[in-house]
Design a protein around this motif. Structure first.
Motif, PDB file in Angstrom:
ATOM      1  N   HIS A   1      -7.150  -1.219  14.082  1.00 25.45           N
ATOM      2  CA  HIS A   1      -6.468  -1.944  13.017  1.00 25.45           C
ATOM      3  C   HIS A   1      -4.949  -1.986  13.182  1.00 25.45           C
ATOM      4  CE1 HIS A   1     -10.242  -1.062  10.432  1.00 25.45           C
ATOM      5  NE2 HIS A   1     -10.332  -2.248  11.004  1.00 25.45           N
TER       6      HIS A   1
ATOM      7  N   ALA B   1      -8.241  -4.656   6.843  1.00 21.49           N
ATOM      8  CA  ALA B   1      -9.484  -3.874   6.879  1.00 21.49           C
ATOM      9  C   ALA B   1      -9.223  -2.376   6.912  1.00 21.49           C
ATOM     10  CB  ALA B   1     -10.313  -4.282   8.090  1.00 21.49           C
TER      11      ALA B   1
ATOM     12  N   TYR C   1      -7.505  -0.707   4.979  1.00 22.54           N
ATOM     13  CA  TYR C   1      -7.311  -0.187   3.633  1.00 22.54           C
ATOM     14  C   TYR C   1      -8.548  -0.360   2.741  1.00 22.54           C
ATOM     15  CZ  TYR C   1      -2.523  -0.656   5.323  1.00 22.54           C
ATOM     16  OH  TYR C   1      -1.380  -0.576   6.075  1.00 22.54           O
ATOM     17  N   GLN C   2      -9.671  -0.688   3.325  1.00 21.08           N
ATOM     18  CA  GLN C   2     -10.850  -0.995   2.515  1.00 21.08           C
ATOM     19  C   GLN C   2     -11.577   0.240   2.013  1.00 21.08           C
ATOM     20  OE1 GLN C   2     -11.399  -4.228   1.565  1.00 21.08           O
ATOM     21  NE2 GLN C   2      -9.443  -4.421   2.656  1.00 21.08           N
TER      22      GLN C   2
ATOM     23  N   HIS D   1       0.837  -1.207   0.000  1.00 21.28           N
ATOM     24  CA  HIS D   1       0.000   0.000   0.000  1.00 21.28           C
ATOM     25  C   HIS D   1       0.872   1.259   0.000  1.00 21.28           C
ATOM     26  CE1 HIS D   1      -3.802   2.156   0.722  1.00 21.28           C
ATOM     27  NE2 HIS D   1      -3.040   2.995   1.420  1.00 21.28           N
TER      28      HIS D   1
END
Length: 512
Positions: free
Chosen positions: A188, A176, A178-179, A123
């Motif tokens: 997180h 989660a 990065y959703q 990411h």
């Protein structure tokens, strides 16, 4: 040729717990389990990018005990230590394998796996503007080899890749996070404290992570406040609104040091403040003009007056006691006659230069520092107008080179815990933080060659050569080598002011 090297060290965890909440109250807290122990900290910087890890917002998440990295750098020992990874091996000259710690869970209950780690690192690697420590120039691929092993491939052999995995920008969040359209740090992270709520621009509040992999954290809650003004941070710790304050200005020290209920900590850090030019823009494309500005400034007086003796006149980008500093380097001496001669040589007439100096508020000393520089330059016929504001409002102009003079405080071990990160970002032709717009292909090649050097002494000698060139050419006017100063209530136990700005409260920090 296959080159295999394995580095193993004892289990080590440095994590932080600051939490700042604009609406919270805190209990001074005793040692009894019946009392809620909440630590409130006044932080120096405000998140500006919705906690995108490729930005400096990662430091906030790390400081407040949420974000953790695969490795950490022990600045005192000068070596890497395990964090979420326990072992790292250079399996080939261009690949490193990282073995994950067993039994780690994200705060949302999901397991820390190689797939999750690879996804988190990908990411930041593929971000529109990757962090300086982890870009496609230095990392070509991240992959999960098996459930507990992450392999990172570099475009060329790299002895320094593990140092990049200690950068807070390579912190690991659960899949989660990065959703959505923005990073969501709430529950997180893997750290000792779990974000519960965020008031944008004001505060973040965290609860204890009872399932933390390194034992039960000492505090129940961490509350934090984002306070740009240094004097306000000092006032809050003095009045008890917070129990820890970071980045204390020199002007606040006498009052804090006289308070019997507070402790003030000071230590020299790998941070140097400098006066920056755009060296491609007249008149600073002429080295003689830059040297004239340098020679007009009284570094010793600045260290004594502006920093109240809490800084050293700079000898270049690195302090004299650092292993990568040039031997026997001396700070520049104020010499108005030499400065005027250099201006004449550069074709600059007295009264010709009218310059604007940018000084951002997050560094409280900069207001006084800018005033001293203004007065010094006036004595060689250079007029300076000072412009202040928050750093975020100035950064676009700085990055674009749209400025005359700018003050910047730079820690040269924060990008990665080796000077190559700082030198690459700030002084190579395509450097991601090259505010000076300085470009010397020969210097680029020299800096890049350090990446393959396995012996620290060889790298340090090279860094010293680079530092000497930057000082000799006055690419930046290096002003002072700084201290980090923090204050905390005496009821706070175990607090250490991290010289690299990553951690503020570890799992063992408590109130008693």
């Amino acid at each position: 040729m296959r080159n295999s090297r394995s580095i193993r060290t004892s289990t080590f965890a440095i994590t932080v717990a600051l939490a700042l909440s604009a609406c919270s109250t805190f209990d001074q807290g005793g040692s009894g389990d019946s009392e809620s122990r909440t630590l409130t900290i006044s932080l120096q910087f405000t998140p500006k990018a919705d906690f995108a890890l490729e930005t400096d917002d990662a430091y906030v998440l790390s400081q407040v005990g949420c974000l953790e990295t695969l490795l950490t750098y022990d600045e005192e020992a000068g070596e890497l230590q395990p964090m979420l990874a326990t072992e790292w091996t250079q399996s080939t000259p261009s690949t490193w394998d990282f073995t994950l710690r067993d039994g780690v869970k994200f705060q949302d209950g999901t397991e820390l796996t190689a797939d999750a780690v690879a996804g988190a690192l990908d990411h930041v690697l593929t971000a529109a503007t990757p962090p300086r420590a982890f870009t496609p120039k230095v990392v070509s691929k991240v992959e999960a080899v098996n459930p507990t092993t992450v392999r990172i491939t570099t475009p060329a052999p790299s002895a320094l890749l593990p140092f990049r995995l200690a950068s807070v920008n390579t912190g690991i969040l659960a899949p989660a996070a990065y959703q959505g359209a923005k990073i969501d740090p709430i529950r997180h992270c893997t750290g000792p404290y779990t974000p519960a709520s965020v008031a944008p621009g004001q505060s973040i509040s965290l609860d204890r992570n009872d399932n933390y992999w390194n034992g039960r954290p000492a505090l129940d809650h961490v509350d934090g406040r984002f306070i740009v003004e240094g004097a306000t941070r000092a006032t809050q710790v003095r009045t008890g609104e917070s129990q820890v304050a970071l980045g204390i200005p020199a002007t606040s020290l006498p009052e804090l040091e006289s308070d019997a209920d507070l402790s003030v900590t000071k230590s020299y850090i790998p941070r140097t403040s400098g006066l920056y030019f755009n060296v491609t823009k007249a008149p600073f494309d002429n080295p003689d003009t830059r040297k004239a500005i340098r020679d007009a400034i009284d570094l010793a007086a600045i260290a004594k007056s502006v920093y109240d003796g809490g800084a050293q006149p700079a000898t270049g980008p690195f302090a004299p006691d650092e292993p990568w500093a040039p031997k026997n380097a001396e700070p520049a001496k104020q010499d108005f006659d030499a400065a005027k001669t250099l201006l004449t040589k550069a074709g600059v007439q007295p009264g010709q230069l009218n310059l604007t100096l940018l000084a951002y508020n997050e560094r409280p000393e900069f207001a006084d520092l800018a005033t001293v520089i203004q007065a010094d330059l006036a004595k060689i016929g250079v007029t300076v107008t000072i412009q202040t504001g928050e750093y975020a409002s100035m950064e676009p102009a700085l990055l674009a080179g749209d400025f005359d003079l700018a003050l910047l405080s730079r820690n040269h071990l924060t990008d990665i815990a080796d000077p190559i990160g700082f030198l690459t970002a700030d002084y190579t032709c395509d450097g991601g933080f090259n505010l000076s717009h300085f470009c010397d292909p020969a210097l680029d090649a020299k800096i890049a060659s350090a990446n393959e050097m396995t012996e620290p002494d060889d790298r340090n000698a090279l860094y010293a050569e680079v530092a000497s060139q930057l000082q000799d050419e006055a690419v930046t006017v290096f002003l002072v080598h700084e201290q980090t100063v923090a204050a905390h209530a005496n009821t706070v136990k175990g607090f250490v002011d991290d010289p690299l700005g990553r951690y503020a409260a570890t799992p063992t920090v408590t109130i008693g």
